[in-house]
Design a protein around this motif. Sequence first.
Motif, PDB file in Angstrom:
ATOM      1  N   LYS A 253     -86.600 -13.595  36.355  1.00 28.34           N
ATOM      2  CA  LYS A 253     -86.159 -12.608  35.364  1.00 28.34           C
ATOM      3  C   LYS A 253     -86.563 -11.190  35.764  1.00 28.34           C
ATOM      4  N   GLN A 258     -80.149 -10.473  35.976  1.00 23.28           N
ATOM      5  CA  GLN A 258     -78.777 -10.820  35.611  1.00 23.28           C
ATOM      6  C   GLN A 258     -78.534 -12.330  35.623  1.00 23.28           C
ATOM      7  N   GLY A 260     -80.672 -14.461  34.375  1.00 22.53           N
ATOM      8  CA  GLY A 260     -81.266 -15.024  33.177  1.00 22.53           C
ATOM      9  C   GLY A 260     -82.115 -16.248  33.489  1.00 22.53           C
TER      10      GLY A 260
END
Length: 286
Positions: A253, A258, A260
């Motif tokens: 993260k 991006q 996730g």
Amino acid sequence: MLTILFDGIAYGMLLFVLACGLSITLGLMNFVNLAHGAFAMAGGYITVIMMNHFGISFYWCLPVAFLAVAAIGAALERTLYRRLYKASHLDQVLFSIGLVFMSIAAIDYFVGGQQQLINLPPELRGRFEMFGIGIGRYRLFIVLICAILAAVLQLALTRTRLGSQLRAAVDDGRVARGLGINVSVIFTLTFALGSGLAGLGGALGTEILGLDPNFPLKFLIYFMIVVTVGGTSSITGPFVAALLLGIADVAGKYYVPQLGAFIIYAVMVLVLILRPHGLFSREGGR
């Protein structure tokens, strides 16, 4: 880099305390308790209510959350859970997930759906530098508490009479009863321990993970991943898995936000390809 590593270790330690109770009930008692997150949520709300409404110290809230949730777990084991020990895993899943939705509805009705906040003691706030590593005081507190718990729990399950009696009761309850072991009491104590650890994890995790009525559903998959990756034959497996997943999740993260939560799932898939029964499970999945 080292700061991210430390934060990942702290997050992993927290995941371990939250998930090790599930490892106990699933691995040692062979019960699929998907309501485990509800016990963690109970510990979090007990802490919030004691601190915000009664002004009780955070340090006192932690043992109270453990004992209170352990008592709740013991009561539910005596009245509800033991009726399903011999039921199929599907029945256990449906029963426990039903408890999750009931707990969510109850918390939403009595407390409300807003995010809950607590004020940590001043000595646990902020960060300090050590050897060039930015260390959060509260995260260091979590690492120390969780490391002690992991060591005590491992010793209790492998080196004590209770641990031996529990393994005997799970392997062959009839023979265990013939040897004079009170299987019913052993199961109640074990389930209470797992529930209490979940409550303690919920109390510790309120500041980092947040707390709202959907907590059991939001973090259920993380508990399951820790137990699945680590295996259910010992406490060592979930401990190592929680550290690995915590570091991977925090680093992922930070460096590739991006993506996730993709990183933690990718690690899970990779481990299970190489070790289908988990990192420390014996062949056969136990």
